[in-house]
Design an enzyme around this catalytic site. Structure first.
Site, PDB file in Angstrom:
ATOM      1  N   LYS A  65       0.816  -1.231   0.000  1.00 53.98           N
ATOM      2  CA  LYS A  65       0.000   0.000   0.000  1.00 53.98           C
ATOM      3  C   LYS A  65       0.850   1.282   0.000  1.00 53.98           C
ATOM      4  O   LYS A  65       0.461   2.272  -0.619  1.00 53.98           O
ATOM      5  CB  LYS A  65      -0.943   0.016   1.200  1.00 53.98           C
ATOM      6  N   ASP A 101     -10.574   2.905   2.507  1.00 55.41           N
ATOM      7  CA  ASP A 101     -10.905   2.418   3.856  1.00 55.41           C
ATOM      8  C   ASP A 101     -11.630   3.495   4.672  1.00 55.41           C
ATOM      9  O   ASP A 101     -12.477   3.175   5.508  1.00 55.41           O
ATOM     10  CB  ASP A 101      -9.635   1.979   4.604  1.00 55.41           C
TER      11      ASP A 101
END
Ligand code: NAP
Length: 281
Positions: A65, A101
């Site tokens: 990420k 998220d």
């Protein structure tokens, strides 16, 4: 045929193919979503060759990420703030990165508690300061509340989170020590566990909720088990609870919409697909 992927290392445990595969089938799209295992040394090459590989975009998971954040050409404001990218797509040949998220956490609160969930929340208490906590804080910073408190076992990481994410306007962002946690519980309208405590084979998060506000919401990012000891205890105290599975499902929505051009729904049927997988059937 539109092609998307999830890339990680390892990747076999990712549930993203189940989620996106369900939506592709439900919507009758000519599309695919595949799992791809790429080791760190090859990740940059993979991400910069999406167009040649025929991909519209995909999801990025552990351990890539931060590398995705560094590699994409453009980032959304949310990704910029969080410092990690979990969703990429090509737009006019340019590689974009987002972090979904934050929206996944807030959208799950809305679906679980209702659109006015923040009405009773003056202060949010975020426990943990890892990657998930950064996304939760970034999501809450766009919500109507006065203050977000961040508590972590390693206080320096909570301090760093506050320093990195603090911004003008919006809720005040304040870090506190792990020892201060019990005294902060009665101040919070929303309590969020973002630590790994409470996961299967991990000790529970030991938090006394007897002093919590009567209308507090207790959220846990963990979805295995579906209802952690913290959530069961919150229920016993008559508090509203929000589990982690919904966040997993909601964070997938923006990526799917980017790649396939249709915004999918988080439905009980989708939840059932993942529940079956979680129970090993
Ligand atoms: P991470 O970056 O590794 O952070 C882990 C956090 O847990 C840190 O704050 C760490 O504190 C804390 N922690 C670990 N062991 C602890 C202990 N024994 N006592 C106190 N604190 C402890 O992980 P992450 O990516 O943020 O993920 C955290 C959790 O969120 C995981 O359970 C993950 O599965 C879940 N998650 C769920 C979703 C979803 O969609 N539902 C999305 C993302 C993450 P220190 O800094 O002191 O080590």
């Amino acid at each position: 045929m539109i092609k998307a992927f999830v890339v990680g290392h390892p990747i076999r445990h990712s549930r993203s193919p189940l989620i996106h595969g369900h939506w592709i089938g439900e919507l009758g799209l000519a599309g695919s979503y595949e799992r791809i295992d790429v080791p760190p040394a090859e990740f940059k090459d993979f991400l910069t060759s999406l167009s040649a590989r025929g991909f519209a975009g995909g999801n990025v998971t552990i351990p890539h990420k931060e590398a995705a954040f560094a590699t994409v050409a453009r980032r959304t404001a949310r990704a910029e703030r969080i410092g990690a990218v979990n969703t990429v797509w090509l737009e006019d040949g340019v590689l974009w990165g987002d972090n979904t998220d934050a929206a996944g956490f807030v959208d799950n609160l809305v679906q679980s508690v209702g659109t006015n969930w923040a009405a009773s929340v003056d202060t949010a208490l975020v426990i943990g300061a890892g990657g998930a906590a950064r996304a939760v804080v970034a999501g809450l910073q766009d919500c109507a509340m006065r203050r977000i408190l961040v508590v972590n076992r390693t206080t320096g990481k909570a301090d760093a989170l506050v320093q990195d994410l603090a911004r003008e306007g919006g809720p005040a962002l304040v870090s506190a020590t792990w020892e201060a946690l019990p005294a902060l519980v009665p101040q919070a309208g929303l309590i969020v566990n973002t630590t790994s405590l409470g996961m299967t084979r991990q000790p529970p998060l030991d938090l006394d909720l007897s002093s919590a506000k009567h209308d507090a919401i207790v959220a846990d990012l963990i979805y295995a088990p579906l209802k952690t000891a913290l959530l069961r205890d919150a229920e016993k105290h008559g508090l509203r609870i929000v589990g982690g599975l919904g966040m997993l499902l909601h964070q997938a929505v923006p990526g799917f919409a980017r790649w396939f051009g249709v915004t999918p729904q988080v439905t009980p049927a989708l939840e059932a697909v993942i529940l079956r997988d979680l129970s090993g059937n």
